[in-house]
Motif scaffolding. Structure first.
Motif, PDB file in Angstrom:
ATOM      1  N   GLU A 114       0.829  -1.222   0.031  1.00  0.00           N
ATOM      2  CA  GLU A 114      -0.145   0.066  -0.078  1.00  0.00           C
ATOM      3  C   GLU A 114       1.049   1.379  -0.020  1.00  0.00           C
ATOM      4  OE1 GLU A 114      -2.896   2.410  -0.251  1.00  0.00           O
ATOM      5  OE2 GLU A 114      -3.221   0.509  -0.521  1.00  0.00           O
ATOM      6  N   HIS A 115       1.933   1.178   0.795  1.00  0.00           N
ATOM      7  CA  HIS A 115       2.978   2.314   0.678  1.00  0.00           C
ATOM      8  C   HIS A 115       3.446   2.589  -0.608  1.00  0.00           C
ATOM      9  CE1 HIS A 115       4.300   4.978   3.872  1.00  0.00           C
ATOM     10  NE2 HIS A 115       5.606   5.110   3.219  1.00  0.00           N
ATOM     11  N   ALA A 116       3.751   1.353  -1.575  1.00  0.00           N
ATOM     12  CA  ALA A 116       4.370   1.447  -2.725  1.00  0.00           C
ATOM     13  C   ALA A 116       3.306   2.200  -3.552  1.00  0.00           C
ATOM     14  CB  ALA A 116       4.825   0.247  -3.071  1.00  0.00           C
ATOM     15  N   ARG A 117       2.040   1.605  -3.593  1.00  0.00           N
ATOM     16  CA  ARG A 117       0.946   2.270  -4.432  1.00  0.00           C
ATOM     17  C   ARG A 117       0.748   3.559  -4.201  1.00  0.00           C
ATOM     18  NH1 ARG A 117      -1.479  -2.864  -3.474  1.00  0.00           N
ATOM     19  NH2 ARG A 117      -2.446  -2.028  -1.468  1.00  0.00           N
ATOM     20  N   GLU A 118       0.759   4.148  -2.925  1.00  0.00           N
ATOM     21  CA  GLU A 118       0.637   5.407  -2.587  1.00  0.00           C
ATOM     22  C   GLU A 118       1.622   6.272  -3.493  1.00  0.00           C
ATOM     23  OE1 GLU A 118      -0.670   9.023  -1.672  1.00  0.00           O
ATOM     24  OE2 GLU A 118      -1.734   7.067  -1.567  1.00  0.00           O
ATOM     25  N   MET A 119       2.858   5.787  -3.316  1.00  0.00           N
ATOM     26  CA  MET A 119       3.794   6.633  -4.010  1.00  0.00           C
ATOM     27  C   MET A 119       3.851   6.776  -5.545  1.00  0.00           C
ATOM     28  SD  MET A 119       5.869   7.977  -1.775  1.00  0.00           S
ATOM     29  CE  MET A 119       5.959   8.102  -0.095  1.00  0.00           C
ATOM     30  N   ASN A 120       3.341   5.462  -6.001  1.00  0.00           N
ATOM     31  CA  ASN A 120       2.950   5.335  -7.482  1.00  0.00           C
ATOM     32  C   ASN A 120       1.722   6.361  -7.911  1.00  0.00           C
ATOM     33  OD1 ASN A 120       4.795   3.667  -8.484  1.00  0.00           O
ATOM     34  ND2 ASN A 120       3.599   1.847  -8.063  1.00  0.00           N
ATOM     35  N   ARG A 121       0.897   6.423  -7.067  1.00  0.00           N
ATOM     36  CA  ARG A 121      -0.298   7.420  -7.418  1.00  0.00           C
ATOM     37  C   ARG A 121       0.164   8.810  -6.921  1.00  0.00           C
ATOM     38  NH1 ARG A 121      -3.307   3.600  -4.140  1.00  0.00           N
ATOM     39  NH2 ARG A 121      -3.017   4.579  -2.125  1.00  0.00           N
ATOM     40  N   PHE A 160       3.651   5.914 -11.987  1.00  0.00           N
ATOM     41  CA  PHE A 160       4.142   4.774 -11.887  1.00  0.00           C
ATOM     42  C   PHE A 160       5.809   4.688 -11.953  1.00  0.00           C
ATOM     43  CE2 PHE A 160       5.331   0.370 -13.734  1.00  0.00           C
ATOM     44  CZ  PHE A 160       4.597  -0.245 -12.663  1.00  0.00           C
ATOM     45  N   ASN A 161       6.504   4.107 -11.043  1.00  0.00           N
ATOM     46  CA  ASN A 161       7.698   3.766 -10.887  1.00  0.00           C
ATOM     47  C   ASN A 161       8.831   5.231 -11.260  1.00  0.00           C
ATOM     48  OD1 ASN A 161       9.896   1.900 -10.456  1.00  0.00           O
ATOM     49  ND2 ASN A 161      10.244   1.512 -12.723  1.00  0.00           N
ATOM     50  N   ARG A 162       8.302   6.184 -11.059  1.00  0.00           N
ATOM     51  CA  ARG A 162       9.180   7.503 -11.447  1.00  0.00           C
ATOM     52  C   ARG A 162       9.872   7.711  -9.959  1.00  0.00           C
ATOM     53  NH1 ARG A 162       6.249  12.464 -11.879  1.00  0.00           N
ATOM     54  NH2 ARG A 162       8.210  13.266 -12.824  1.00  0.00           N
ATOM     55  N   LEU A 163       9.326   7.611  -9.036  1.00  0.00           N
ATOM     56  CA  LEU A 163      10.097   8.285  -8.098  1.00  0.00           C
ATOM     57  C   LEU A 163      11.683   7.510  -7.718  1.00  0.00           C
ATOM     58  CD1 LEU A 163      10.100   9.857  -5.164  1.00  0.00           C
ATOM     59  CD2 LEU A 163       9.009   7.998  -4.072  1.00  0.00           C
ATOM     60  N   PRO A 164      11.717   6.455  -7.716  1.00  0.00           N
ATOM     61  CA  PRO A 164      13.376   6.091  -7.832  1.00  0.00           C
ATOM     62  C   PRO A 164      14.219   6.609  -8.797  1.00  0.00           C
ATOM     63  CG  PRO A 164      11.846   4.266  -7.590  1.00  0.00           C
ATOM     64  CD  PRO A 164      11.006   5.280  -8.194  1.00  0.00           C
ATOM     65  N   HIS A 165      13.734   7.257  -9.758  1.00  0.00           N
ATOM     66  CA  HIS A 165      14.594   7.864 -10.892  1.00  0.00           C
ATOM     67  C   HIS A 165      14.441   9.350 -10.554  1.00  0.00           C
ATOM     68  CE1 HIS A 165      14.593   3.830 -12.452  1.00  0.00           C
ATOM     69  NE2 HIS A 165      13.197   3.809 -12.398  1.00  0.00           N
ATOM     70  N   LEU A 166      14.034   9.924  -9.638  1.00  0.00           N
ATOM     71  CA  LEU A 166      13.827  11.444  -9.417  1.00  0.00           C
ATOM     72  C   LEU A 166      14.871  11.869  -8.259  1.00  0.00           C
ATOM     73  CD1 LEU A 166      10.022  11.970  -9.562  1.00  0.00           C
ATOM     74  CD2 LEU A 166      11.621  12.406 -11.442  1.00  0.00           C
ATOM     75  N   VAL A 167      15.715  11.051  -7.907  1.00  0.00           N
ATOM     76  CA  VAL A 167      16.660  11.301  -6.795  1.00  0.00           C
ATOM     77  C   VAL A 167      18.106  10.954  -7.239  1.00  0.00           C
ATOM     78  CG1 VAL A 167      14.903  10.683  -5.082  1.00  0.00           C
ATOM     79  CG2 VAL A 167      16.402   8.969  -5.748  1.00  0.00           C
ATOM     80  N   ALA A 187      -6.986  14.461 -26.099  1.00  0.00           N
ATOM     81  CA  ALA A 187      -6.002  15.754 -25.993  1.00  0.00           C
ATOM     82  C   ALA A 187      -4.704  15.632 -24.844  1.00  0.00           C
ATOM     83  CB  ALA A 187      -6.735  17.179 -26.133  1.00  0.00           C
ATOM     84  N   GLU A 188      -5.379  15.022 -23.791  1.00  0.00           N
ATOM     85  CA  GLU A 188      -4.392  14.944 -22.638  1.00  0.00           C
ATOM     86  C   GLU A 188      -3.740  13.676 -22.699  1.00  0.00           C
ATOM     87  OE1 GLU A 188      -7.292  15.053 -19.303  1.00  0.00           O
ATOM     88  OE2 GLU A 188      -7.360  17.194 -19.158  1.00  0.00           O
ATOM     89  N   ILE A 189      -3.722  12.894 -23.556  1.00  0.00           N
ATOM     90  CA  ILE A 189      -3.123  11.620 -23.396  1.00  0.00           C
ATOM     91  C   ILE A 189      -1.639  11.787 -23.826  1.00  0.00           C
ATOM     92  CG2 ILE A 189      -2.583   9.444 -24.894  1.00  0.00           C
ATOM     93  CD1 ILE A 189      -5.631   9.264 -25.124  1.00  0.00           C
ATOM     94  N   GLY A 190      -1.368  12.839 -24.679  1.00  0.00           N
ATOM     95  CA  GLY A 190      -0.036  12.941 -25.058  1.00  0.00           C
ATOM     96  C   GLY A 190       0.616  14.076 -24.072  1.00  0.00           C
ATOM     97  N   GLN A 191       0.129  14.546 -23.206  1.00  0.00           N
ATOM     98  CA  GLN A 191       0.593  15.309 -22.301  1.00  0.00           C
ATOM     99  C   GLN A 191       1.213  14.780 -21.033  1.00  0.00           C
ATOM    100  OE1 GLN A 191      -2.290  18.390 -21.336  1.00  0.00           O
ATOM    101  NE2 GLN A 191      -2.616  18.858 -23.443  1.00  0.00           N
ATOM    102  N   VAL A 192       0.820  13.689 -21.007  1.00  0.00           N
ATOM    103  CA  VAL A 192       1.071  12.516 -19.710  1.00  0.00           C
ATOM    104  C   VAL A 192       2.650  12.192 -19.802  1.00  0.00           C
ATOM    105  CG1 VAL A 192       0.659  10.565 -18.463  1.00  0.00           C
ATOM    106  CG2 VAL A 192      -1.032  11.713 -19.331  1.00  0.00           C
ATOM    107  N   GLU A 193       3.522  12.189 -18.655  1.00  0.00           N
ATOM    108  CA  GLU A 193       4.868  12.218 -18.543  1.00  0.00           C
ATOM    109  C   GLU A 193       4.543  10.558 -17.860  1.00  0.00           C
ATOM    110  OE1 GLU A 193       7.671  14.481 -16.481  1.00  0.00           O
ATOM    111  OE2 GLU A 193       6.867  16.449 -17.272  1.00  0.00           O
ATOM    112  N   ARG A 194       5.344   9.769 -18.646  1.00  0.00           N
ATOM    113  CA  ARG A 194       5.068   8.306 -18.239  1.00  0.00           C
ATOM    114  C   ARG A 194       6.294   7.539 -18.425  1.00  0.00           C
ATOM    115  NH1 ARG A 194       2.944   5.274 -22.830  1.00  0.00           N
ATOM    116  NH2 ARG A 194       2.729   6.564 -24.563  1.00  0.00           N
ATOM    117  N   GLU A 195       6.294   6.598 -17.754  1.00  0.00           N
ATOM    118  CA  GLU A 195       7.184   5.314 -18.126  1.00  0.00           C
ATOM    119  C   GLU A 195       6.789   4.637 -19.360  1.00  0.00           C
ATOM    120  OE1 GLU A 195      10.182   4.207 -16.333  1.00  0.00           O
ATOM    121  OE2 GLU A 195       9.931   6.266 -15.416  1.00  0.00           O
TER     122      GLU A 195
END
Length: 207
Positions: free
Chosen positions: A26-33, A37-44, A126-134
């Motif tokens: 649940e802690h992992a899911r909260e950080m993904n929300r 998805f999976n961004r946080l470990p790559h922002l540090v 229109a918002e699909i292309g605006q999402v930063e994603r893995e």
């Protein structure tokens, strides 16, 4: 004289193991929300990415070593690394904010399918292309979901009509981990399948 509590039974230990896995998940899911998805470990800084990956491996190894071995010693190792995982997520969250990184864009819902596929849901095409994603993340809009409902009304609408408050839920822990823990429980006398309910993984970020 103070009564001495009896030692935990194997069933009690295995039940607690499942609870620990759910808490870490649940802690992992909260950080993904919060971050995507999976961004946080790559922002540090890279040092912290490496430390997080190392801790995650220790956690996963501790979980698998507990499977089929409901003794206090493996359980204590699992609990130790579960606590460390929660602290690790919190530390990455802190470091990302200090570095000026931004959480996931508002107006986006993020969740995972039962097979682990990450999904990002937005309002319009229109918002699909605006999402930063893995690369693994699939982005859908509400219009596409509406088309699916229209194409399979007997599957979606009939279920909602019969169960108006029903929710589709899933656990983010790998199915192999939960299956292994349940297999261990089945070896115990008087085992009955345990129903596990968790909050939905979808989360609406208000714009």
């Amino acid at each position: 004289m103070t009564a001495i509590a009896p030692p935990p039974t194997p069933r009690m230990i295995l039940d607690t193991m499942q609870d620990i896995v759910r808490t870490v998940d649940e802690h992992a899911r909260e950080m993904n929300r919060r971050w995507g998805f999976n961004r946080l470990p790559h922002l540090v800084p890279l040092e912290w990415t490496e430390r997080f990956v190392s801790q995650k491996r220790k956690w996963e190894m501790a979980v698998f070593e507990c499977v089929g071995d409901p003794r206090p010693e493996p359980y204590e190792q699992m609990r130790k690394h579960g606590d460390a995982m929660i602290r690790a997520y919190d530390k990455l969250d802190e470091l990302a904010l200090v570095a000026g990184k931004s959480p996931a864009a508002p107006g986006t819902w993020e969740f995972e399918l039962p097979d682990g596929t990450p999904i990002a849901l937005v309002r319009t095409r229109a918002e699909i292309g605006q999402v930063e994603r893995e690369p693994k993340v699939q982005v859908w809009c509400l219009e596409e979901i509406g088309q699916i409902i229209a194409k399979f009304p007997e599957l979606v609408l009939a279920t909602k009509s019969a169960f108006p408050h029903a929710e589709v839920i899933q656990l983010s822990t790998g199915a192999d981990v939960h299956d292994a823990l349940n297999d261990s429980l089945e070896d115990l006398p008087g085992f009955e399948p345990r129903s596990i309910t968790t909050p939905t993984t979808g989360h609406h970020r208000h714009g």
